[in-house]
Design a protein around this motif. Structure first.
Motif, short mmCIF file in Angstrom:
data_model
loop_
_atom_site.label_atom_id
_atom_site.label_comp_id
_atom_site.label_asym_id
_atom_site.label_seq_id
_atom_site.Cartn_x
_atom_site.Cartn_y
_atom_site.Cartn_z
N ALA A 1 0.99 -1.61 0.37
CA ALA A 1 -0.10 0.49 0.23
C ALA A 1 0.76 1.42 0.22
N TYR A 2 2.19 0.88 0.07
CA TYR A 2 3.10 2.37 0.12
C TYR A 2 4.17 2.15 -1.11
N ALA A 3 3.75 1.29 -1.69
CA ALA A 3 4.53 1.82 -2.70
C ALA A 3 4.74 3.21 -3.52
N GLN A 4 6.00 3.94 -3.82
CA GLN A 4 5.97 4.87 -4.71
C GLN A 4 5.03 5.28 -5.07
N SER A 5 3.98 4.76 -6.23
CA SER A 5 3.58 4.74 -7.28
C SER A 5 1.72 5.66 -6.37
N GLU A 6 1.66 4.69 -5.40
CA GLU A 6 0.36 5.20 -4.35
C GLU A 6 0.33 6.10 -3.73
N LEU A 7 1.62 6.08 -2.95
CA LEU A 7 1.54 7.65 -2.29
C LEU A 7 2.01 8.52 -3.38
N ALA A 8 2.27 8.72 -4.24
CA ALA A 8 2.12 9.72 -5.72
C ALA A 8 0.89 9.63 -6.24
N GLN A 9 -0.25 8.76 -5.98
CA GLN A 9 -1.89 9.44 -6.28
C GLN A 9 -1.69 10.14 -5.81
N ASP A 10 -1.68 9.32 -3.99
CA ASP A 10 -2.43 10.38 -3.18
C ASP A 10 -2.22 11.11 -3.13
N VAL A 11 -1.37 12.02 -3.29
CA VAL A 11 -0.78 13.55 -3.83
C VAL A 11 -1.62 14.35 -4.94
N LEU A 12 -1.45 13.41 -5.86
CA LEU A 12 -2.72 14.10 -6.71
C LEU A 12 -3.42 13.33 -5.81
N ALA A 13 -4.23 13.27 -5.65
CA ALA A 13 -5.69 12.65 -5.18
C ALA A 13 -6.06 14.47 -3.64
N GLN A 14 -5.43 14.32 -2.99
CA GLN A 14 -4.64 15.53 -1.98
C GLN A 14 -4.89 17.26 -3.04
N ALA A 15 -4.25 17.26 -4.07
CA ALA A 15 -4.25 18.16 -5.06
C ALA A 15 -5.41 18.81 -5.21
N ALA A 16 -6.44 17.41 -5.74
CA ALA A 16 -7.49 18.34 -6.32
C ALA A 16 -8.21 18.26 -5.07
N ALA A 17 -7.79 17.63 -4.45
CA ALA A 17 -9.29 18.15 -3.30
C ALA A 17 -9.04 19.42 -2.66
N VAL A 18 -7.59 19.87 -2.35
CA VAL A 18 -7.31 21.11 -1.91
C VAL A 18 -7.93 22.19 -3.04
N SER A 19 -6.96 22.02 -4.33
CA SER A 19 -7.44 22.88 -5.14
C SER A 19 -8.89 23.29 -5.35
N ALA A 20 -9.80 21.60 -4.71
CA ALA A 20 -11.35 22.82 -5.10
C ALA A 20 -12.53 22.44 -4.08
N ASP A 21 -11.75 22.72 -2.44
CA ASP A 21 -11.83 23.05 -1.22
C ASP A 21 -12.05 24.45 -1.33
N VAL A 22 -12.84 25.45 -1.32
CA VAL A 22 -13.27 26.23 -0.61
C VAL A 22 -13.94 26.95 0.78
N GLY A 23 -14.26 25.76 1.34
CA GLY A 23 -14.85 26.13 2.41
C GLY A 23 -14.43 26.15 3.38
N VAL A 24 -13.15 25.79 3.12
CA VAL A 24 -12.48 25.90 4.78
C VAL A 24 -11.98 27.66 4.71
N SER A 25 -11.23 27.77 3.73
CA SER A 25 -10.63 28.95 3.90
C SER A 25 -11.12 29.96 2.78
N GLY A 26 -11.88 29.77 2.43
CA GLY A 26 -12.62 30.66 1.27
C GLY A 26 -12.57 30.80 -0.67
N PRO A 27 -12.69 31.70 -1.12
CA PRO A 27 -11.68 31.55 -2.14
C PRO A 27 -10.47 31.81 -2.73
N HIS A 28 -9.75 31.06 -2.91
CA HIS A 28 -8.20 31.41 -3.73
C HIS A 28 -8.16 31.09 -5.05
N PRO A 29 -7.12 31.56 -5.35
CA PRO A 29 -6.09 31.96 -6.55
C PRO A 29 -6.31 29.95 -6.85
N ARG A 30 -6.43 29.81 -7.63
CA ARG A 30 -6.24 27.95 -8.01
C ARG A 30 -4.70 27.65 -8.35
#
Length: 303
Positions: free
Chosen positions: A88-117
């Motif tokens: 579960a901790y293969a580098q490819s899996e962890l890299a995919q996690d980062v892309l998912a985190q990036a997508a969630a952070v970029s889409a999330d405007v509820g916690v800290s308000g609107p922000h540049p993408r």
């Protein structure tokens, strides 16, 4: 092991579980204050045995400069649970996690308000190698890449021996037993002759219990798998250099995980901006946070 000056986040930061397509990840999310011009968002990935708290001293200055800063516990790190299966901790899996985190952070405007993408990615040590793997999978997800104390390939031979010793220990002993053994082997931090404080660190309080609590919550499978990655990582600098996004290599003036001349050479091969933080070693984010934050802000402001 990085030693943050405190495990208490600043008032500008919120601790919560970031929901992504690949599960929930514990984060510290520092938002610029109302009225501060928002310049972008930064995703911060910690190193081996580390956690999001390794960036706690950077959060306030980054937010003050207009950057939303999101520090993440990766899968199996501290407050983000992970499975017992090393695959579960293969580098490819962890890299995919980062892309998912990036997508969630970029889409999330509820916690800290609107922000540049605009989304900047920074990885410290192991986090740097995971970050570059994520960028190589999808460079369009990020505006820039910063590699902090993270080298071109495998860690130095002595560090490989230590990673192997640690893997053997966590496979055979409880995490608490391994912690006790590590503490017995670790010298105390150098003391300032006049003040008695640890040099290079603003000691807020005794962090030994917080460090122990963090260690106990790490996944042994994650430590074994990522320690192996650090010891066998191939050189992917040429691949990374072919990508057009701006790159930044930042480190302390001394590093026994990847020698500083090796980091200098990597920066040249990447045509990357290079910063050396004097007075810092492998963790400039905790050794010299003010100087490190200033260098990061300067780089991102230029891009």
């Amino acid at each position: 092991m990085s030693r943050p000056p405190t495990f208490v986040p600043p008032p500008c930061a919120t601790a919560y579980a970031l929901r992504t397509a690949r599960g929930d990840f514990a984060v510290l999310d520092a938002a610029p204050a109302s009225g501060v011009r928002r310049r972008g968002t930064v995703l911060l990935l910690p190193g081996f045995t580390g956690s999001k708290e390794d960036f706690v001293a950077l959060l306030e200055p980054l937010a003050g400069a207009g950057y939303r800063a999101v520090a993440v516990d990766g899968r199996g790190q501290y407050e983000t649970p992970g499975p017992d299966d090393e695959s579960a901790y293969a580098q490819s899996e962890l890299a995919q996690d980062v892309l998912a985190q990036a997508a969630a952070v970029s889409a999330d405007v509820g916690v800290s308000g609107p922000h540049p993408r605009t989304l900047h990615l920074l990885g410290h040590s192991l986090g740097g190698q995971i970050a570059r793997a994520a960028v190589l999978l999808d460079p369009r997800a990020f505006a820039t890449l910063t590699l902090m104390s993270s080298g071109p390939a495998a860690i130095a031979p002595l560090q490989q021996d230590r990673a192997k010793m640690l893997a053997d220990a966590v496979a055979a002993l409880s995490m608490d037993e391994v912690w006790q053994a590590m503490q017995a082997m670790e010298p105390p931090p150098p003391q300032d002759a006049q003040t008695g404080d640890a040099k290079g660190v603003d000691v807020v309080d005794d962090d030994s219990e917080a460090l122990r609590a963090r260690w106990l919550r790490h996944s042994p499978a994650q430590l074994i798998a990522t320690g192996r990655q650090l010891s066998t990582e191939p050189d992917r600098v040429a691949e990374l250099a072919s990508l057009p996004l701006p790159k930044h290599v930042i480190s302390g003036a001394r590093d026994d995980t990847w020698p500083v001349p090796l980091l200098d050479d990597m920066a040249e091969r990447l045509a990357a901006h290079r910063t050396v933080i004097h007075g810092a070693e492998h963790s400039p984010n905790t050794d010299r946070p003010d100087e490190t934050a200033a260098a990061l802000i300067d780089f991102w402001d230029r891009c």
